[in-house]
Structures are given as C-alpha cells and as structure tokens.
Design a protein around this motif. Structure first.
Motif, PDB file in Angstrom:
ATOM      1  N   GLU A  96       2.112   1.580  -5.551  1.00  0.00           N
ATOM      2  CA  GLU A  96       1.199   0.665  -4.853  1.00  0.00           C
ATOM      3  C   GLU A  96       0.949  -0.574  -5.707  1.00  0.00           C
ATOM      4  O   GLU A  96       0.995  -0.515  -6.924  1.00  0.00           O
ATOM      5  CB  GLU A  96      -0.135   1.362  -4.571  1.00  0.00           C
ATOM      6  CG  GLU A  96      -0.853   1.811  -5.827  1.00  0.00           C
ATOM      7  CD  GLU A  96      -1.973   2.797  -5.558  1.00  0.00           C
ATOM      8  OE1 GLU A  96      -3.080   2.555  -6.042  1.00  0.00           O
ATOM      9  OE2 GLU A  96      -1.718   3.802  -4.878  1.00  0.00           O
TER      10      GLU A  96
ATOM     11  N   GLN B 242       0.830  -1.204   0.000  1.00  0.00           N
ATOM     12  CA  GLN B 242       0.000   0.000   0.000  1.00  0.00           C
ATOM     13  C   GLN B 242       0.868   1.258   0.000  1.00  0.00           C
ATOM     14  O   GLN B 242       1.999   1.239   0.471  1.00  0.00           O
ATOM     15  CB  GLN B 242      -0.926   0.026   1.225  1.00  0.00           C
ATOM     16  CG  GLN B 242      -1.918  -1.110   1.299  1.00  0.00           C
ATOM     17  CD  GLN B 242      -1.381  -2.318   2.039  1.00  0.00           C
ATOM     18  OE1 GLN B 242      -0.266  -2.319   2.540  1.00  0.00           O
ATOM     19  NE2 GLN B 242      -2.176  -3.380   2.111  1.00  0.00           N
TER      20      GLN B 242
ATOM     21  N   GLN C 161      -6.833   2.503   1.174  1.00  0.00           N
ATOM     22  CA  GLN C 161      -6.336   1.329   0.460  1.00  0.00           C
ATOM     23  C   GLN C 161      -6.433   0.077   1.316  1.00  0.00           C
ATOM     24  O   GLN C 161      -6.812  -0.991   0.829  1.00  0.00           O
ATOM     25  CB  GLN C 161      -4.887   1.565   0.016  1.00  0.00           C
ATOM     26  CG  GLN C 161      -4.761   2.569  -1.116  1.00  0.00           C
ATOM     27  CD  GLN C 161      -3.334   2.740  -1.600  1.00  0.00           C
ATOM     28  OE1 GLN C 161      -2.425   2.058  -1.136  1.00  0.00           O
ATOM     29  NE2 GLN C 161      -3.138   3.660  -2.532  1.00  0.00           N
TER      30      GLN C 161
END
Length: 355
Positions: free
Chosen positions: A134, A109, A184
């Motif tokens: 990411e 992330q 996320q």
C-alpha cells in the motif's frame, strides 16, 4: 545480487473487438468466459471512450520512473490481465539473472481484490520478492489530489459544491475477511477533506464500478447516491482516489455515467485530472520505492499462498480457500496452518482465527 523493480497494473483489452474483449474479460474472471451479452456490453462501453489509454499512460509512467532512478534498478513492467503477463515477465527476469525484486503495484490501497490478486502470480525459485502492499498516504499523492481539487473549488468561486470521493467498489464479503481496503479509502478521504478544509456538508465518499459477479457490493454506489439525493449543490466534484490513471473506470463510469446524471439533475460536473504521468505521481512512486527498499525479500509461491478472492463463503464462518488449504486446516487446525502474514492478520482481526 541484481535487484529489479517490477511495476504492475491491471491491464487493458488488446483489441477492441468482440473476441478481444472476450479474452480480456475471461482473464479477469480467471478463465470463466462471460456471456455474450456481458461481452457486448463491455465492448460498447470501451467503444464509447475510443478504447482505454491505460497501457500508453503506464508505459510513460515506467519510462519516467526509469529516467528518475537511473541505473539503480532494472525496471520491468507487467499486467495482471493482459500482455505482458506477470508470469511471462518474471520468466524474463529469471533469464536476465535478477535475484531480488521490488514489486510496485499501481493501485495505492491494499485489497484482497486488488493487490492480493497480483500476488497470486508472483512465484519464482530464483527471485525473492519485496511486495509493496500500500502507498495511499504518500505525501506526493495526497498533495496531487489536494492541489487539483482546490483548483476546481477556486474556479467555481462562491457556488455551492460537494466533493464526492469515489473508489472502486468491492463485494461486501471483503468485510468478512477483514479486508483493510474500505478503512484505507475512508482514511484517505478524511485526510484529504482535512487538508482541503472541507465542511461535512461539502464532501462524501461513495463507491463506483461494481460489476455483476453474483455477490452484493458495498454501498453507496455513486450512481445510486446521485439519484437518491433530494437536494443538490450547484456543482459536484468527482475525485476517483483509488485510481491513478485514466481508464474505463474514469472515462466511462465517471465522465459518461456520472456526468449524464449530473446533466439530468441540472448540476455542473467536474473531475480533476488523474495523476497519470504527472511529475508529482513520479515523485510518489520514487519515494514509495525508497521507503520500502529495505523491506524483507522473500520467496513467494503465488497461487498456493492465497485463497480465491472471487468466491464467497457459503456461510459466515466458512473461509473460502483452495482445497489444499482446507485439507491442511482439517488436519492441523486453523491456528497451525501457514498462510501469508497479511492474510493471517486480516483473519485475526475478523475473528476467524486466534492470534
């Protein structure tokens, strides 16, 4: 043109002694040596797990990646907070004649407390960088967690359970900067729960591994969550989805601290294996590189392109940035100051600057 892949991870103490921990901890605190009590506490935690296997695991990941990619790329490895340090490896890449570099950070992330922390060290007048920011929704990574969590659910059969998806906590101020990390993590949890067919009562997400840096952290902390529950299932399954390798956060924070609380409250403790150097993780890394290999390569200026994520604003509307950025803002206005595109977007989202 010579293209390389620079694989980066957090790093580990090089010696499990008081001064070895002190050096590592000081690097993490960006040159500020912690107190002796803090150093002793961290050393004690490392000794309880017989030291971190992170470096050994990461080197195996890199070797397997090199095998899979063959001669397509030259592959280098660096740590953020221990040797080999990122600037030293970049210097070696320059000497080797590398002109373009794909940066693969082994943290899925994006957060200003993780990926942007690596970006601080990426600077070269000879190498253009393509930083992968990411890869947390990579199909192979998602499938790994689904398959491994399912094994535990099937093994406990008809007993009651709850899956606790955990991720490394970040200070609350991350919300002020519009840090996408929290969203996320939540998106990853939702996707995993859907693929696992979990009912709402069978899963939750919590945060772990916060440390005392003088700021409040996002909640719920997993240890506080466990102690706050009035009713418990027969089994807790801990899935630390912000990590890919075993290290102190999984071996101590999960396997010792969480496990001890589970024992106290009479609940069975489970944790799926980490991806480590599993072939499914290597699949995830290879496909992530393939998906991002044609991104733009640009020169980066390291420290001058980011602000200090370890400091909090003195008031809500005061963006904590390096002095030179503040001078530019005072002279040109926030809207006219050049900054990394991802930071600009985060500040727009947070309402700090206009689009």
């Amino acid at each position: 043109m010579r293209t390389a892949i620079l694989v980066m991870t957090y790093g580990s103490p090089e010696e499990y002694t008081f001064e070895g921990i002190a050096e590592f901890f000081t690097n993490i605190r960006r040159g500020r040596r912690p107190s002796d009590d803090e150093i002793s506490h961290l050393l004690s935690n490392y000794l309880k797990i017989d030291g971190s296997p992170l470096q050994e695991i990461t080197k195996k990941e890199v070797d397997l990646l090199r095998e899979r990619l063959g001669d397509t790329y030259e592959i280098y490895f660096a740590n953020k907070f221990s040797r080999p340090f990122i600037p030293d490896v970049i210097n070696k890449m320059e000497q080797d004649g590398i002109t373009d570099c794909i940066c693969l950070i082994l943290e899925p992330q994006y957060s200003i407390y993780s990926v942007m922390g690596y970006e601080k060290f990426l600077t070269s007048s000879k190498i253009k960088f393509n930083l992968i920011k990411e890869w947390y929704l990579n199909e192979h990574l998602i499938n790994f967690w689904v398959e491994e969590i399912n094994k535990i659910i099937n093994r406990i059969d008809n007993q009651s359970y709850k899956v606790i998806f955990t991720a490394h906590s970040v200070p609350e101020i991350a919300k002020e900067y519009g840090d996408p990390y929290i969203e996320q993590v939540e998106n990853m949890v939702k996707l995993l729960a859907k693929k696992l067919n979990l009912l709402p009562e069978n899963f939750t997400n919590a945060w772990q591994s916060e440390s005392d840096i003088g700021m409040p952290w996002i909640k719920p902390d997993v240890l506080e969550y466990l102690r706050a529950q009035d009713n418990h299932p027969e089994n807790y399954i801990f899935a630390p989805i912000s990590f890919i390798s075993d290290h102190i956060e999984t071996l101590f924070d999960n396997d010792i601290e969480c496990k001890e609380i589970c024992k106290e409250i009479g609940v069975n403790y489970h944790r799926p294996p980490m991806p480590n150097y599993d072939s499914r993780l290597i699949d995830a890394l290879v496909s992530t590189i393939e998906e991002n290999k044609n991104n733009e390569f640009v020169y980066l200026d390291g420290e001058t392109g980011t602000f200090n994520e370890m400091e909090s604003p003195s008031k809500k509307d005061d963006l904590k940035m390096p002095a030179f950025v503040k001078k530019l803002i005072a002279k040109k206005g926030k809207e006219n100051v050049k900054m990394p595109e991802h930071i600009r977007k985060m500040l727009i989202k947070a309402g700090k600057i206009k689009e």
